[in-house]
Enzyme design. Structure first.
Site, PDB file in Angstrom:
ATOM      1  N   ASP A 121     -38.392 -37.098   6.399  1.00  0.00           N
ATOM      2  CA  ASP A 121     -39.167 -36.766   5.220  1.00  0.00           C
ATOM      3  C   ASP A 121     -39.962 -37.960   5.044  1.00  0.00           C
ATOM      4  O   ASP A 121     -39.523 -39.028   4.505  1.00  0.00           O
ATOM      5  CB  ASP A 121     -38.351 -36.492   4.257  1.00  0.00           C
ATOM      6  CG  ASP A 121     -37.094 -37.234   4.234  1.00  0.00           C
ATOM      7  OD1 ASP A 121     -36.603 -37.860   5.127  1.00  0.00           O
ATOM      8  OD2 ASP A 121     -36.600 -37.329   2.898  1.00  0.00           O
ATOM      9  N   GLU A 156     -35.344 -50.990   7.494  1.00  0.00           N
ATOM     10  CA  GLU A 156     -35.010 -49.609   7.616  1.00  0.00           C
ATOM     11  C   GLU A 156     -35.651 -49.057   8.746  1.00  0.00           C
ATOM     12  O   GLU A 156     -35.421 -47.876   9.540  1.00  0.00           O
ATOM     13  CB  GLU A 156     -35.366 -48.741   6.280  1.00  0.00           C
ATOM     14  CG  GLU A 156     -35.357 -47.211   6.444  1.00  0.00           C
ATOM     15  CD  GLU A 156     -36.129 -46.666   5.086  1.00  0.00           C
ATOM     16  OE1 GLU A 156     -35.656 -45.668   4.618  1.00  0.00           O
ATOM     17  OE2 GLU A 156     -36.810 -47.327   4.570  1.00  0.00           O
TER      18      GLU A 156
END
Length: 543
Positions: free
Chosen positions: A307, A491
């Protein structure tokens, strides 16, 4: 014993509904202990999200009420704070906002490996109880969070995080598996994460691979131990199978024109996501499509873990064209093939030949469908299929390596995937997510730890250790360089320039669970030799 007799018997009885093709009941989203904040706090939550009183809407979704929700809602209805300032003051007076995960505590000067080792305690949480009215779901055992804004356990993140837990953390690895097993027993599936607002969807089904890490030399033994939970997860993904027909999917099940049964990402709700309420409203306003349809496609993309990405966009550029539920993806179906193989192997150990034959047959049919319907000879990769048109979408992404990762690929096709990967996806910092730069975080120039592991181990499974080793070396080099420059594990990374990543709905986060786990696992696969590092393929723990 991990499974007490009463719990196992009750859960086995619940699975009888699965065996009879009866969809198991879902956890009630409107119950006070599982209602998402947008339901529990109604207009207050929606007004606060629309007004963007906090820059990151997830802050609102994770806020802890300081008194009973019903009292807060009643006072809000009476006071009707209309201005943004009044609304913010009301919210701040009635909710506590906890800080993000702090991960800068390890002392400076540590090696990359030692820094990651020092991070594990900072990322470990125990939440056996949830504060009344909060969105947090309680879990029985300790677990590792990703870090930053992500202060709860996440489904597919956790498998990659667990790869980096050493022998001294074996009990933590087991605890995390038991937390996921608990969620399957409690909610009928593994939610996206341990928050009430994630209950309507799952994430890529990596539970069987987590279980395999408990017994890497004999994974079937571990699968037999968790067989009820593995079957229940499979039943969640296959719910609605008996109602699906060509051109008419049911929930996450898609039946294609040739009778093949495959799966798609989906979400049980068709309203804005609590954690991205204002963002979802803005997308829906920008299109003529029915808003509930847009919301479900946004949510389905969140279930995919990608996403967002050009994979889900009709025009490859704009979120307003998102059509995730039209897509039959190779990553999801590759994982479900692995799950079916794992259940079959567990059933053999459990001395249940009928079960073993049934799931092995399912796996064989899924593998045939993946190779017949999701193979794109033009790109040399497994591809996303639009079930409405019956056409492959021509996506060149790292998702095309999943059938290698789970063993679903045919040998000749795997060789073509390796060639296409080297030609189109290999960058100086590792494997790039896609070849298109849209500004979305699951596109170029970003690379992500899970996709490096999928690529490396998938190529190893089919004998291309040279390319696998090259990817591993480039990724570890990127992570090491950025760590030396910033002191952080991130991340995501821009693998085209070997620098920190960017894009997406929120700021770049550090911590970071799956980067830590994959980097340690790949470092373990490399040994210093002469002027460089020699690479040895990691041991496979899947079917």
């Amino acid at each position: 014993m991990r499974h007490d007799w009463i719990r196992r018997s009750a859960f086995a009885l619940a699975l009888l509904g699965v065996a009879c093709n009866v969809t198991p009941p879902k956890a009630a989203e409107t119950a006070s202990d599982t209602a998402p904040p947008s339901v529990l706090f109604g207009d207050l939550y929606i007004d606060a999200a629309k007004a963007r009183i906090h820059p990151d809407t997830k802050t609102l979704a994770d806020a802890v009420p300081l008194r009973a929700p019903a009292e807060i809602v009643a006072d809000y209805d009476r006071q009707k704070p209309m201005s943004e300032t009044a609304l913010r003051n009301f919210f701040d007076a009635n909710f506590r906002v906890d800080p993000p995960v702090e991960t800068v505590a390890p002392p400076e000067g540590l090696s990359l490996r030692d820094h990651i080792t020092a991070l594990w305690p900072l990322l470990t949480r125990t939440t056996t109880e949830a504060e009344p009215g909060s969105s947090r779901l309680p879990l029985p055992e300790p677990y590792v969070v990703p870090g930053g804004r992500f202060t709860e356990i996440y489904y597919w993140d956790s498998y990659f995080t667990m790869l980096g837990l050493g022998a001294e953390q074996a009990s933590l690895r087991r605890s995390m598996v038991d937390d996921f097993a608990y969620m399957i027993r409690t909610y009928g599936h593994v939610p996206n994460g341990s928050r009430t607002y994630y209950l309507s969807r799952s994430q890529p089904p990596f539970f069987y691979l987590m279980v395999s890490l408990l017994s890497p030399d004999d994974p079937a033994k571990a699968w037999a131990e968790y067989l009820p939970e593995l079957k229940a997860e499979h039943a969640f993904w296959m719910a609605g199978e008996m109602d699906a027909a060509p051109g008419l999917p049911s929930l996450r099940v898609v039946k294609l024109a040739d009778g093949s049964v495959l799966n798609r990402y989906y979400d049980g709700r068709d309203v804005p996501r609590d954690e991205s309420y204002g963002e979802d409203l803005a997308v829906a306003v920008g299109t003529d499509r029915p808003a509930p349809e847009v919301y479900r496609d946004l949510r389905a993309a969140a279930e995919s873990g990608w996403d967002f990405s050009s994979r889900w966009l009709v025009d490859g550029k704009s979120l307003t064209t998102i059509h995730t539920t039209d897509v039959v993806p190779p990553d999801l179906n590759g994982l479900l093939y692995g799950l079916e193989k794992a259940i079959a192997a567990g059933c053999v150990v459990a001395d249940d030949p009928a079960c073993a034959i049934s799931y092995a047959d399912r796996a064989d049919k899924r593998r045939a469908a993946i190779n017949a319907l999701l193979w794109n000879a033009d790109t040399g990769l497994y591809d996303d299929l639009d079930w409405k048109t019956g056409k492959l979408l021509g996506h060149v992404t790292a998702a095309g390596l999943y059938p290698l990762f789970t063993g679903a690929a045919e040998e000749a096709k795997a060789a073509e995937v390796a060639s296409a990967t080297r030609a189109h996806l290999l960058e100086q910092g590792g494997i790039v997510t896609s070849t298109i730069n849209t500004g979305q975080q699951w596109d170029a120039p970003n690379g992500w730890a899970p996709l490096q592991w999928v690529s490396v181990t998938g190529l190893c499974r089919y004998g291309d250790s040279a390319l696998a080793g090259e990817i591993a070396k480039r990724w570890v080099s990127t992570v090491s360089r950025v760590y030396d420059d910033t002191g952080r594990l991130l991340e995501k990374y821009n693998v085209m320039d070997a620098v920190p990543g960017g894009g997406g709905e929120y700021a770049l986060q550090d911590g970071f669970g799956w980067t830590n786990g994959v980097t340690i696992a790949l470092m373990d696969a490399m040994t210093e030799q002469g002027n460089g590092a020699a690479f040895t393929c990691p041991a496979m723990t899947g079917p």
